[in-house]
Scaffold this active site. Structure first.
Site, mmCIF file in Angstrom:
data_model
loop_
_atom_site.group_PDB
_atom_site.id
_atom_site.type_symbol
_atom_site.label_atom_id
_atom_site.label_comp_id
_atom_site.label_asym_id
_atom_site.label_seq_id
_atom_site.Cartn_x
_atom_site.Cartn_y
_atom_site.Cartn_z
ATOM 1 N N ASN A 13 7.864 -6.028 8.344
ATOM 2 C CA ASN A 13 7.754 -6.497 7.036
ATOM 3 C C ASN A 13 8.843 -7.881 7.049
ATOM 4 O O ASN A 13 9.907 -7.570 6.836
ATOM 5 C CB ASN A 13 7.879 -5.508 5.990
ATOM 6 C CG ASN A 13 7.868 -6.249 4.514
ATOM 7 O OD1 ASN A 13 7.703 -7.244 4.288
ATOM 8 N ND2 ASN A 13 8.025 -5.471 3.420
ATOM 9 N N ARG A 98 2.852 -6.443 7.288
ATOM 10 C CA ARG A 98 2.565 -6.693 5.686
ATOM 11 C C ARG A 98 2.368 -8.220 5.941
ATOM 12 O O ARG A 98 3.180 -8.660 5.904
ATOM 13 C CB ARG A 98 3.630 -6.244 4.999
ATOM 14 C CG ARG A 98 3.220 -6.451 3.479
ATOM 15 C CD ARG A 98 4.543 -6.135 2.533
ATOM 16 N NE ARG A 98 4.209 -6.523 1.303
ATOM 17 C CZ ARG A 98 5.310 -7.150 0.455
ATOM 18 N NH1 ARG A 98 6.357 -7.603 0.746
ATOM 19 N NH2 ARG A 98 4.970 -7.361 -0.929
ATOM 20 N N HIS A 186 0.923 -6.203 -4.219
ATOM 21 C CA HIS A 186 1.363 -4.855 -3.937
ATOM 22 C C HIS A 186 0.413 -3.819 -3.887
ATOM 23 O O HIS A 186 0.420 -2.571 -3.882
ATOM 24 C CB HIS A 186 2.253 -4.391 -5.249
ATOM 25 C CG HIS A 186 3.413 -5.073 -5.645
ATOM 26 N ND1 HIS A 186 3.867 -5.436 -6.868
ATOM 27 C CD2 HIS A 186 4.595 -5.382 -4.687
ATOM 28 C CE1 HIS A 186 4.874 -6.238 -6.803
ATOM 29 N NE2 HIS A 186 5.445 -6.054 -5.505
ATOM 30 N N ARG A 246 11.771 -13.801 -11.108
ATOM 31 C CA ARG A 246 10.220 -14.429 -11.389
ATOM 32 C C ARG A 246 10.034 -14.154 -12.849
ATOM 33 O O ARG A 246 10.310 -13.162 -13.565
ATOM 34 C CB ARG A 246 9.304 -13.840 -10.459
ATOM 35 C CG ARG A 246 9.320 -14.547 -8.947
ATOM 36 C CD ARG A 246 8.445 -13.764 -8.179
ATOM 37 N NE ARG A 246 8.885 -12.614 -7.483
ATOM 38 C CZ ARG A 246 8.205 -11.858 -6.638
ATOM 39 N NH1 ARG A 246 6.862 -11.874 -6.716
ATOM 40 N NH2 ARG A 246 8.941 -10.789 -5.895
ATOM 41 N N GLU A 383 4.703 1.970 1.965
ATOM 42 C CA GLU A 383 3.850 0.808 2.284
ATOM 43 C C GLU A 383 3.899 0.855 3.967
ATOM 44 O O GLU A 383 2.720 0.499 4.557
ATOM 45 C CB GLU A 383 4.321 -0.372 1.927
ATOM 46 C CG GLU A 383 4.215 -0.457 0.393
ATOM 47 C CD GLU A 383 5.157 -1.769 -0.247
ATOM 48 O OE1 GLU A 383 4.595 -2.873 -0.680
ATOM 49 O OE2 GLU A 383 6.471 -1.678 -0.044
#
Length: 398
Positions: A13, A98, A186, A246, A383
Site C-alpha cells: 500500500n 492497493r 474504500h 478533506r 484491507e
C-alpha cells in the site's frame, strides 16, 4: 506453482513518502496468514525501514542518510531481498497492490501489464492524492524484480455493480458516458467487512447493513446481501463525510464562487484536499484524538459536525436499501474512538439504536444493548488480507 512447503504473497500500500507492506504465507488451505508487517517511511528524503513479525516483535529497523537509497526502485529491491531471506522455504509468487481507482472497466482485481498501467495513469486526475503513488510503486517493483507478477486490487471495484441510480449524476448524458459518475472508494475495506460480518453474526448474512469506515479518509457504504448498494464517496475521494483534511460533500456553487474570487484549480484542489475537513473546521488538528482532548470550542464543533454527518448519511443509506438491519463501525476512528461511536449512537436513537456504554468503552465486537432495535458492531478492517486473497485468486484460481 512452486513445490515449496508454502507460497508467499507481498501486499503493498504505497503513499507519497511511505510504503506499507505485509507478507502473507499461503499453505494451500484457508486464508493466507500474515507473518510480517512493516513500512518504509521518509522516501525521497531519509528513508527508514521497519518490520515486525505477526506477534509485533521487531525484525528490522534500518535508516539511510539523505540522498542514500532514496528512490523507490532501490528501496523495493532492498525490501524484496530482505523478505526472500526470511521466507524459510516458501516461494514469493506475487505482489498485490492497493490501487485506489480502477475506473469504469475494472470490477475485479487484475494482473498488471504495461498497457494496464498506462490506462490507470489516465485515472490520476480522479485520485490525485493516491493513484500516482500506487502506480509509482508498481513501476519501481517491476524495474527491481521484473519477473515477479503483480496484481492490482482496486478500491473502486466493490462498488462497480451498484444500481445505476447510485452511480449517476444529473448532468448531460455524454459526460456520464465519458466516465463522470459516482465510483465510491474504500471498497477493499467494505468487501472485508461484508465477508467478516456473517462470521460474527450469521443471522446478518443476507441483511441490509450500513458500514462506517472512519479514519483520516472517511466514507460510508450501504451493503445488502454482501453487495454494495450505495456509498457516500462519489467521483473522487473528496465526497461524502468530512475527513481529516478533506471537505466531504460541498455545494459546487462554492467552487464557482471561489473561482470568481480568483482561485485557480490548483489552489481550490489544495484547499479541498489538504486544508478542509476536521483541520479546516477546528483550525487545530486533523487528528480526532487531539480534537476530543481539546477544550477549544472549534475543536468540539469539528467533532460534532463529523458525528452529525455520519448520522445523517446513515439515514440516507438506509433509504437506499429500503431499511437497515445493522450498523458497523470500522477503520481507525471507527474501531478505536468510543466517544465518536457514542455520539453517533445518540443521534441514531430514533432508529432504535441504544449503545451499551461499557461494551463501547471496551471496543467490544457488539456495542449495542440487548434491547437495541438495531444491532451495532465494531469490526476491525483488514484491507491487506483482502489484497492477499485477491492476489492468490488471480495467480492460482482459488
Amino acid at each position: 506453482m512452486s513445490n515449496a512447503t508454502s507460497n508467499a504473497i507481498l501486499v503493498i500500500n504505497a503513499g507519497s513518502s511511505s510504503l506499507k507492506f505485509s507478507v502473507f504465507r499461503d499453505h494451500g488451505g484457508g486464508d493466507p496468514v500474515v507473518t510480517i508487517n512493516g513500512q518504509i517511511s521518509g522516501i525521497g528524503t531519509q528513508p527508514v525501514f521497519e518490520a515486525k513479525d505477526a506477534q509485533r516483535r521487531p525484525l528490522a529497523d534500518k535508516s539511510w542518510g539523505a540522498g542514500e537509497a532514496s528512490d523507490r526502485t532501490a528501496l523495493l529491491s532492498y525490501l524484496l531481498d530482505w523478505i526472500e531471506e526470511r521466507l524459510e522455504g516458501a516461494t514469493l509468487i506475487a505482489a498485490g497492490h492497493r490501487v485506489v481507482h480502477g475506473g469504469v472497466r475494472h470490477a475485479a482485481p487484475v494482473l498488471l501489464t504495461p498497457a494496464l498501467l498506462d490506462e490507470l495513469d489516465g485515472l490520476v486526475p480522479l485520485a490525485p492524492l493516491h493513484q500516482p503513488h500506487n502506480l509509482a510503486a508498481i513501476r519501481a517493483l517491476a524495474e527491481a524484480h521484473p519477473e515477479l507478477p503483480q496484481v492490482a486490487c482496486f478500491d473502486t471495484a466493490f462498488h462497480r455493480n451498484q444500481p445505476w441510480q447510485a452511480q449517476t449524476f444529473a448532468i448531460p448524458r455524454e459526460l456520464t458516458e465519458e466516465g463522470v459518475r459516482r465510483y465510491g472508494f474504500h471498497g477493499l475495506s467494505y468487501e472485508y467487512i461484508a465477508r467478516r460480518l456473517p462470521e460474527i453474526a450469521p443471522e446478518l448474512g443476507d441483511s441490509r447493513v450500513v458500514v462506517a469506515h472512519l479514519g483520516s479518509g472517511a466514507s460510508m457504504c450501504a451493503i445488502h446481501g454482501g453487495r454494495s448498494v450505495d456509498s457516500t464517496m462519489g467521483f473522487t475521494a473528496l465526497d461524502g463525510l468530512p475527513m481529516g483534511t478533506r471537505c466531504g460533500t460541498i455545494d459546487p456553487g462554492v467552487l464557482i464562487y471561489l473561482m470568481r474570487k480568483g482561485m485557480d484549480a490548483g489552489a481550490i484542489e489544495k484547499m479541498l484536499y489538504n486544508k478542509s475537513g476536521l483541520l479546516g473546521v477546528s483550525g487545530i488538528s486533523n487528528d480526532m484524538r487531539a480534537l476530543l482532548d481539546s477544550s477549544d470550542p472549534h475543536a468540539q464543533e469539528a467533532v460534532e459536525l463529523f458525528c452529525f454527518r455520519i448520522a445523517k448519511e446513515t439515514g440516507a443509506l438506509a433509504a437506499s436499501m429500503g431499511g437497515v438491519d445493522a450498523v458497523v463501525f470500522t477503520a481507525g476512528i471507527g474501531e478505536r474512538s468510543a466517544p465518536v461511536r457514542a455520539r453517533v449512537g445518540d443521534k441514531l436513537a430514533w432508529m432504535g439504536v441504544e449503545i451499551d456504554a461499557a461494551a463501547n468503552e471496551a471496543n467490544a465486537a457488539k456495542i449495542s444493548t440487548p434491547g437495541s432495535r438495531l444491532p451495532v458492531y465494531v469490526i476491525p478492517t483488514d484491507e491487506e488480507r483482502m489484497i492477499a486473497l485477491h492476489t492468490r485468486k488471480v495467480l492460482t484460481g482459488r
